[in-house]
Motif scaffolding. Structure first.
Motif, PDB file in Angstrom:
ATOM      1  N   GLU A 299       0.956  -1.043   0.007  1.00 38.16           N
ATOM      2  CA  GLU A 299       0.055  -0.059   0.165  1.00 38.16           C
ATOM      3  C   GLU A 299       0.783   1.358   0.138  1.00 38.16           C
ATOM      4  O   GLU A 299       1.953   1.256   0.818  1.00 38.16           O
ATOM      5  N   PRO A 300       0.277   2.105  -0.864  1.00 34.94           N
ATOM      6  CA  PRO A 300       1.366   3.530  -0.843  1.00 34.94           C
ATOM      7  C   PRO A 300       1.211   4.315   0.613  1.00 34.94           C
ATOM      8  O   PRO A 300       0.232   4.268   1.041  1.00 34.94           O
ATOM      9  N   GLN A 301       2.180   5.041   0.855  1.00 33.31           N
ATOM     10  CA  GLN A 301       2.184   5.693   2.007  1.00 33.31           C
ATOM     11  C   GLN A 301       2.386   7.067   1.762  1.00 33.31           C
ATOM     12  O   GLN A 301       1.983   8.212   2.711  1.00 33.31           O
ATOM     13  N   ASN A 302       2.791   7.569   0.613  1.00 34.62           N
ATOM     14  CA  ASN A 302       3.098   9.281   0.315  1.00 34.62           C
ATOM     15  C   ASN A 302       1.794   9.499  -0.483  1.00 34.62           C
ATOM     16  O   ASN A 302       1.742   9.070  -1.728  1.00 34.62           O
ATOM     17  N   TYR A 303       1.156  10.616  -0.066  1.00 31.55           N
ATOM     18  CA  TYR A 303      -0.192  11.145  -0.719  1.00 31.55           C
ATOM     19  C   TYR A 303       0.680  12.356  -1.111  1.00 31.55           C
ATOM     20  O   TYR A 303       1.160  13.291  -0.535  1.00 31.55           O
ATOM     21  N   GLU A 304       0.014  12.739  -2.350  1.00 26.35           N
ATOM     22  CA  GLU A 304       0.293  14.182  -2.995  1.00 26.35           C
ATOM     23  C   GLU A 304      -0.907  14.846  -3.196  1.00 26.35           C
ATOM     24  O   GLU A 304      -2.039  14.444  -3.675  1.00 26.35           O
ATOM     25  N   LEU A 305      -1.000  16.126  -2.723  1.00 27.27           N
ATOM     26  CA  LEU A 305      -2.114  17.000  -2.768  1.00 27.27           C
ATOM     27  C   LEU A 305      -2.463  17.399  -4.002  1.00 27.27           C
ATOM     28  O   LEU A 305      -1.439  17.702  -4.998  1.00 27.27           O
ATOM     29  N   LEU A 306      -3.870  17.298  -4.641  1.00 25.04           N
ATOM     30  CA  LEU A 306      -4.228  17.651  -5.918  1.00 25.04           C
ATOM     31  C   LEU A 306      -4.532  19.030  -5.677  1.00 25.04           C
ATOM     32  O   LEU A 306      -5.382  19.366  -4.538  1.00 25.04           O
ATOM     33  N   PRO A 307      -4.748  20.019  -6.702  1.00 24.06           N
ATOM     34  CA  PRO A 307      -4.362  19.748  -7.793  1.00 24.06           C
ATOM     35  C   PRO A 307      -2.651  19.779  -8.145  1.00 24.06           C
ATOM     36  O   PRO A 307      -2.213  20.365  -7.157  1.00 24.06           O
ATOM     37  N   GLN A 308      -2.123  19.227  -9.099  1.00 22.63           N
ATOM     38  CA  GLN A 308      -0.787  19.366  -9.304  1.00 22.63           C
ATOM     39  C   GLN A 308      -0.312  18.972 -10.699  1.00 22.63           C
ATOM     40  O   GLN A 308      -1.170  18.483 -11.449  1.00 22.63           O
TER      41      GLN A 308
ATOM     42  N   SER B  21      -3.069  13.610 -23.021  1.00 17.85           N
ATOM     43  CA  SER B  21      -3.171  12.987 -21.636  1.00 17.85           C
ATOM     44  C   SER B  21      -3.016  11.438 -21.570  1.00 17.85           C
ATOM     45  O   SER B  21      -3.609  10.822 -22.469  1.00 17.85           O
ATOM     46  N   THR B  22      -2.608  10.774 -20.608  1.00 19.52           N
ATOM     47  CA  THR B  22      -2.546   9.678 -20.495  1.00 19.52           C
ATOM     48  C   THR B  22      -2.734   9.251 -18.908  1.00 19.52           C
ATOM     49  O   THR B  22      -2.460  10.054 -17.987  1.00 19.52           O
ATOM     50  N   PRO B  23      -3.704   8.166 -18.711  1.00 20.64           N
ATOM     51  CA  PRO B  23      -4.003   7.833 -17.171  1.00 20.64           C
ATOM     52  C   PRO B  23      -2.803   7.139 -16.496  1.00 20.64           C
ATOM     53  O   PRO B  23      -1.712   6.729 -17.204  1.00 20.64           O
ATOM     54  N   PRO B  24      -2.649   7.112 -15.182  1.00 21.00           N
ATOM     55  CA  PRO B  24      -1.431   6.582 -14.670  1.00 21.00           C
ATOM     56  C   PRO B  24      -1.414   5.094 -14.948  1.00 21.00           C
ATOM     57  O   PRO B  24      -2.618   4.463 -15.288  1.00 21.00           O
ATOM     58  N   ALA B  25      -0.307   4.568 -15.233  1.00 19.88           N
ATOM     59  CA  ALA B  25      -0.121   3.196 -15.558  1.00 19.88           C
ATOM     60  C   ALA B  25      -0.077   2.133 -14.444  1.00 19.88           C
ATOM     61  O   ALA B  25      -0.325   1.049 -14.538  1.00 19.88           O
ATOM     62  N   THR B  26      -0.242   2.787 -13.156  1.00 14.34           N
ATOM     63  CA  THR B  26      -0.367   1.909 -12.131  1.00 14.34           C
ATOM     64  C   THR B  26      -1.729   2.047 -11.294  1.00 14.34           C
ATOM     65  O   THR B  26      -2.428   3.172 -11.648  1.00 14.34           O
ATOM     66  N   LYS B  27      -1.976   1.333 -10.514  1.00 13.86           N
ATOM     67  CA  LYS B  27      -3.169   1.550  -9.629  1.00 13.86           C
ATOM     68  C   LYS B  27      -2.779   2.820  -8.750  1.00 13.86           C
ATOM     69  O   LYS B  27      -1.664   3.117  -8.145  1.00 13.86           O
ATOM     70  N   VAL B  28      -3.942   3.631  -8.432  1.00 16.62           N
ATOM     71  CA  VAL B  28      -3.667   4.699  -7.363  1.00 16.62           C
ATOM     72  C   VAL B  28      -4.907   4.599  -6.300  1.00 16.62           C
ATOM     73  O   VAL B  28      -5.852   4.150  -6.593  1.00 16.62           O
ATOM     74  N   ARG B  29      -4.234   5.223  -5.318  1.00 16.73           N
ATOM     75  CA  ARG B  29      -5.346   5.449  -4.273  1.00 16.73           C
ATOM     76  C   ARG B  29      -5.691   6.890  -3.877  1.00 16.73           C
ATOM     77  O   ARG B  29      -4.766   7.855  -3.855  1.00 16.73           O
ATOM     78  N   VAL B  30      -6.900   7.234  -3.748  1.00 11.90           N
ATOM     79  CA  VAL B  30      -7.269   8.664  -3.755  1.00 11.90           C
ATOM     80  C   VAL B  30      -7.954   8.754  -2.313  1.00 11.90           C
ATOM     81  O   VAL B  30      -8.552   7.967  -1.960  1.00 11.90           O
ATOM     82  N   LYS B  31      -7.427   9.738  -1.793  1.00 12.33           N
ATOM     83  CA  LYS B  31      -7.880  10.136  -0.347  1.00 12.33           C
ATOM     84  C   LYS B  31      -8.518  11.374  -0.118  1.00 12.33           C
ATOM     85  O   LYS B  31      -8.072  12.491  -0.848  1.00 12.33           O
TER      86      LYS B  31
END
Length: 137
Positions: free
Chosen positions: A82-91, A119-129
């Motif tokens: 599971e990912p631990q680093n979240y990046e604030l959107l927009p970016q 534009s291209t979608p992310p190539a890996t699964k992402v988690r949105v918080k």
């Protein structure tokens, strides 16, 4: 005679410490919503922009003074950790512009190519918080 002058001061010394100020604080907890997006979940509109709409029924109780914070974390390629680093959107990430809009029912994440590129979608699964922060004014 002097004893009578000190008596009111002595009585005040017993009365004043008995008065205390009490404050009642109301704490309204925030609400966190996690959502997983697979690479194939993204939709493409007629302009070539990728987007995904996340249904969030909890937004119907959000007003203009409340806060809505959306962040995104990417899974490492070929990893189930599971990912631990979240990046604030927009970016902007890898020449892709991530934008967020919301209304009373949903949060929409849009991906646009930077400077008119495709534009291209992310190539890996992402988690949105999504964090809903109530504010009492």
């Amino acid at each position: 005679m002097k004893t009578w002058l000190y008596l009111p001061l002595l009585l005040l010394g017993f009365i004043l410490p008995g008065c205390t100020k009490t404050t009642n604080e109301v704490v309204i907890p925030n609400q966190t919503i996690l959502y997983e997006l697979n690479p194939g979940d993204w939709k493409q509109d007629t302009n070539g922009m990728y987007y995904f709409v996340i249904p969030v029924p909890e937004l119907k109780n959000v007003n203009q003074t409340d806060g809505v914070i959306v962040s995104l974390a990417r899974y490492a390629p070929n990893s189930s950790e599971e990912p631990q680093n979240y990046e604030l959107l927009p970016q902007v990430y890898n020449s892709q512009t991530y934008l967020v809009t919301h209304n009373a029912q949903a949060v929409e994440i849009d991906i646009k190519g930077q400077n008119g590129t495709a534009s291209t979608p992310p190539a890996t699964k992402v988690r949105v918080k999504i964090v809903l922060i109530p504010s009492v004014q």
